[in-house]
Design a protein around this motif. Structure first.
Motif, PDB file in Angstrom:
ATOM      1  N   THR A 255     -15.432 -15.380  -2.593  1.00 21.13           N
ATOM      2  CA  THR A 255     -16.394 -16.260  -2.532  1.00 21.13           C
ATOM      3  C   THR A 255     -15.973 -17.762  -3.119  1.00 21.13           C
ATOM      4  OG1 THR A 255     -17.977 -14.881  -3.162  1.00 21.13           O
ATOM      5  CG2 THR A 255     -18.764 -16.988  -3.215  1.00 21.13           C
ATOM      6  N   LYS A 256     -15.064 -17.854  -4.096  1.00 17.86           N
ATOM      7  CA  LYS A 256     -14.679 -18.972  -4.594  1.00 17.86           C
ATOM      8  C   LYS A 256     -13.535 -19.636  -3.469  1.00 17.86           C
ATOM      9  CE  LYS A 256     -15.158 -18.324  -9.566  1.00 17.86           C
ATOM     10  NZ  LYS A 256     -14.527 -17.735 -10.777  1.00 17.86           N
TER      11      LYS A 256
ATOM     12  N   ALA B  78     -13.835 -23.412  -1.950  1.00 13.96           N
ATOM     13  CA  ALA B  78     -12.776 -24.224  -2.220  1.00 13.96           C
ATOM     14  C   ALA B  78     -11.881 -24.681  -0.731  1.00 13.96           C
ATOM     15  CB  ALA B  78     -11.548 -23.548  -3.146  1.00 13.96           C
TER      16      ALA B  78
ATOM     17  N   LYS C 201      -5.067 -16.122  -4.633  1.00 13.85           N
ATOM     18  CA  LYS C 201      -5.685 -15.022  -5.398  1.00 13.85           C
ATOM     19  C   LYS C 201      -5.019 -13.905  -5.358  1.00 13.85           C
ATOM     20  CE  LYS C 201      -9.718 -13.724  -6.943  1.00 13.85           C
ATOM     21  NZ  LYS C 201     -10.012 -13.807  -8.504  1.00 13.85           N
TER      22      LYS C 201
END
Lengths: 663, 178
Positions: free
Chosen positions: A427-428, A432, A468
């Protein structure tokens, strides 16, 4: 006399291939160790004789032996030495010899690095490559012998190498492209050997993977070199034209990309076996089809060699036997390959399958677009033309979809990934990426554009997803350095290649949407604004090269009154043929290229020229370099070497097992 | 049934091979145009130099219609032939600048010489589709009534000129040789 030795060594190589294509394969099914062990020395022999033929052809060029027809057609006594040497692949016959030589090079490489494989398996692989090599050599000797003489009298001088080919790009692009192209023959041979022996397990995938990765990496570089060469030599500032001959390497590349991913699944999880085999056959078919199109005169294109239908029939015959034969073998053997399907609907396996489907659909649509005009005509006797609009319409959305999955795939888990895990992870990253996609084009280019936003968001999606994933993988380690060290080469290879995609997406989008070009007429001292740059014509002069004469103008470029570069574009006339050619001048930069192509001088003394500013174009090829680096890194992974010893012990057991098909 | 699925690729491949086989018999150098013995399609475009041009502006004698583009390397090979034809006034040549850009086309003509009466600018390729163009270079022979009589795909060099065009033109001119 020397050229006849060339023909003679091709014939010797052909005879060696007859043995190589039969005895080791028969030996492998009858367990005749002597016959199987013939494969390696025979491969070396074929390599030596084809190499000798290539050297003899190069010698004929270097010594200006215009009694050889191929030399007379593609060289000239004024041609600089480096182009005499490379004119060897300046036409159909010689380039096919180079192609065959590449195949023999791969054969030797396989025979050197095949120690980890059981003898019966490596013999089959080399035997199949020997059959292929046989068909190429027969084709060469029957229809396109580069050593044919001019009878009765040799010309005084040669017709010269096409002036567009007298360039550095021509020295490096064809050999690299061929090497990558032909590399997929090795993977194909592995696939057919697997079908023949019925042996298709994780070990097979492990033997096969480095070859697939390396071929893919070299093909990537080969295509990128072609694109870069077209960009600076052909003078229209484009980097891809969807030309019928550009497309087959791309088709091969797309199948190859699908293949290296599918192989990963087959190695790690033992599934998608028949699919992997199918992709190996398809990637190889793409490379053969490329040969067929270029050399048969089937489609007219920039790249087409002088066409001759008899060559077309011959290559079609090779195609029918190699591809048709392997597909029949596939149809008979593949149903016996059992995969142990133990994964969920949301898992890395499925994401990789989606990646494969997108890549195969892309390859198929490029293929259809390439052949459609011909098929349409054959069926309806009507004509149609298909150009870049079709390809862009189909290709761009597919690639956008693919890139979205490039972000998800690496972060997902084998066997089973929960949707909520993915949402939590991504999600992040997604938010972003969108923020970056909106902000970056505004900052860099100071204007909003939807295509640029989409492209930047996609690039950010890949890069942030990567960060990530690396953060996840190193989270449990005592410190970041230890964590980074614990990750494998093949993991870094994947990330490097994916990073390359991010660079390429950025380059393609920004170049396509923000390039500016101006065609102008300038007198000495006059200036013109293009984008934020000011181009000033300083003056012109005569130039003289070894085999051409021409004019050169000096253009100075400033930005906000700061001098940036002086560009020296030329117009040349090649003496031997009288063909004109333009040498554009480029000031290459990380963020933009400036380039000028020179037209003719008007009676008033003014020069016509076209000036281009192309932002981020280098990123396209930089991306390709990262992809190729990633592919090589993955091929260099320790586990392919460490396993050698263990595999040797295993090989003894396997040799006994391999007698009956293991399904 | 599942076994049949595995044979699908073979069937698809051989169907394709048959098409490719047929493709080899298509003579790409002398593709029959749909428009042979039919009038030139109607057009209202501009020339490369920006002037408006329609069918009315075509020469009212036998002429060549040459499809070219600045991106087209083979066009450079046939270019000297057209330059000679233009210089010697043997036959008017009209160009169709196919799927190119105006600036590039103007430059190309500047660089290599302009043998054309004028060049019709066909940036979108729409006129090319009407003509049934396969790709540059291609050359059509059009008679004085604006009817397309002959089509040659690919490079028109001196030998093609001698062996194909001179006889075709002679026939149109009623047996009077050039």
């Amino acid at each position: 006399m020397v050229p006849e030795l060339g023909s003679f060594s091709l014939i010797l190589a052909l005879l060696l291939c007859v043995i190589l294509g039969t005895l080791p394969i028969i030996g492998a099914s009858t367990n005749n160790v002597l016959w199987m062990s013939l494969a390696r020395p025979l491969s070396a022999g074929v390599f030596v004789f084809v190499g000798l033929a290539l050297a003899i052809l190069a010698y004929a060029f270097v010594t200006d032996d215009f009694s050889v027809q191929f030399v007379a057609q593609h060289s000239n006594s004024l041609l600089p030495m480096r182009y005499k040497f490379t004119a060897v692949w300046g036409g159909h016959e010689g380039s096919f010899l180079l192609w065959t030589f590449m195949l023999t090079g791969w054969m030797v490489a396989v025979s050197i690095y095949s120690n980890s494989m059981p003898l019966d398996f490596s013999s089959r692989v080399l035997g199949i490559l020997g059959m292929l090599c046989f068909s190429y050599l027969l084709f060469m000797l029957a229809t396109s012998n580069p050593f044919d003489r001019v009878v009765p009298l040799p010309p005084a001088d040669g017709a010269d190498l096409n002036s567009a080919l007298q360039d550095f790009g021509f020295i490096v692009h064809p050999p690299t492209l061929y090497m990558g192209y032909v590399g997929f023959s090795v993977v194909f041979a592995f696939a057919v050997a697997a079908l023949l022996s019925g042996r298709l397990d994780s070990a097979w995938a492990r033997w096969c993977r480095p070859w697939a990765n390396i071929s893919w990496a070299i093909l990537t570089i080969g295509i990128a070199l072609g694109s870069w060469w077209a960009y600076y030599e052909l003078g229209w500032g484009g980097w891809w034209a969807w030309d019928p001959v550009e497309n087959p390497p791309l088709i091969t590349w797309l199948f190859g990309t699908a293949l290296i991913h599918s192989l990963a699944v087959t190695e790690k999880r033992g599934v998608f076996k028949s699919w992997t085999i199918m992709l190996a056959i398809l990637a190889f078919s793409g490379s053969l089809l490329g040969t067929f199109i270029t050399r048969s005169g089937l489609l007219t294109s920039v790249h087409a060699f002088a066409s001759d239908p008899s060559r077309g029939f011959f290559i079609l015959g090779i195609l029918a036997v190699a591809i048709g034969g392997s597909l029949i073998l596939f149809a008979i053997r593949a149903p016996m390959l059992k995969s142990d399907f133990s994964f969920d609907l949301v898992s890395r396996e499925i994401f990789l399958l989606v990646n494969n489907v997108i890549l195969v659909v892309s390859a198929a649509s490029v293929f259809l677009g390439t052949l459609f005009p011909m098929v349409y005509q054959a069926v309806t006797d009507d004509l149609i033309s298909i150009g870049p609009p079709y390809f862009n319409l189909i290709f761009v959305p597919l690639m956008i979809l693919l890139v979205i999955f490039v972000g998800i795939g690496p972060i997902s888990r084998w066997k089973k990934t929960s949707v909520s895990f993915l949402i939590k992870q991504l999600t992040k990253v997604a938010l972003a990426s969108i923020a970056i996609g909106v902000a970056l084009p505004l900052v860099i280019l100071m204007e909003f554009s939807l295509p640029a936003t989409i492209a930047m968001a996609l690039a950010a999606w890949i890069v942030l997803g990567m960060v990530k994933d690396i953060a996840n993988k190193t989270a449990n380690k005592p410190d970041l350095i230890t964590g980074l060290r614990s990750l494998s080469y093949s993991y870094y290879g994947m990330q490097a290649a994916h990073f390359g995609i991010a660079l390429m997406v950025t380059g393609v989008a920004l170049t396509s949407y923000f390039s500016t070009e101006k065609s102008v007429l300038l007198d000495a001292g006059q200036s013109i604004d293009v984008g934020s740059y000011v181009f000033t014509l300083e003056g012109s002069s005569q130039v003289r090269g070894p085999n051409y004469v021409g004019d050169e103008v000096a253009m100075s470029v400033t930005k906000a009154d700061v001098p940036i570069a002086t560009l020296l574009p030329q117009r040349r006339i090649y003496i031997a043929t009288g063909t004109p050619s333009t040498e554009m001048a480029i000031d290459a930069g990380f963020l933009r290229d400036l380039f000028v192509t020179l037209g003719e001088q008007k009676e008033s003394g003014a020069w016509s020229m076209t000036i281009y500013v192309k932002p981020f174009i280098r990123w396209i090829w930089l991306g390709a370099i990262f992809m190729a680096f990633g592919g090589s890194l993955a091929a260099a992974d320790k586990r392919y070497r460490k396993l050698k010893k263990r595999a040797e012990d295993k090989a003894l057991i396997n040799a006994a097992e391999a007698l009956q098909p293991v399904s | 049934m599942t076994r049949f699925v595995f044979f699908l690729p073979v069937i698809v491949f051989f169907a394709l091979a048959v098409l490719l086989w047929q493709g080899l018999f298509l003579d790409t150098k002398a593709l029959p145009s749909m428009l042979i013995d039919k009038p030139m399609p109607e057009f209202a475009l501009t020339t490369v130099d920006g002037e408006e041009v329609t069918n009315v502006d075509l020469p009212d004698q036998i002429f060549l219609l040459n499809i070219w583009g600045s991106y087209c390397l083979p066009c450079l090979i046939e270019h000297p032939t057209f330059m000679r034809l233009a210089e010697e006034g043997e036959i008017p040549v009209v160009g169709v600048n196919y799927r190119d850009r105006q600036g590039l086309a103007v430059n190309w003509l500047g660089e290599n010489g302009n043998p054309f009466e004028f060049s019709i600018l066909d940036e979108s390729g729409r006129f090319g589709i009407d003509l049934g163009v396969y790709g540059a270079p291609e050359t059509y022979l059009v008679d004085s009534d604006g009817v397309i009589r002959y089509r040659h795909v690919s490079v028109l060099d001196e030998s093609v000129w001698r062996e194909e065009f001179i006889p075709a033109i002679a026939e149109l001119r009623g047996g009077v040789s050039l």
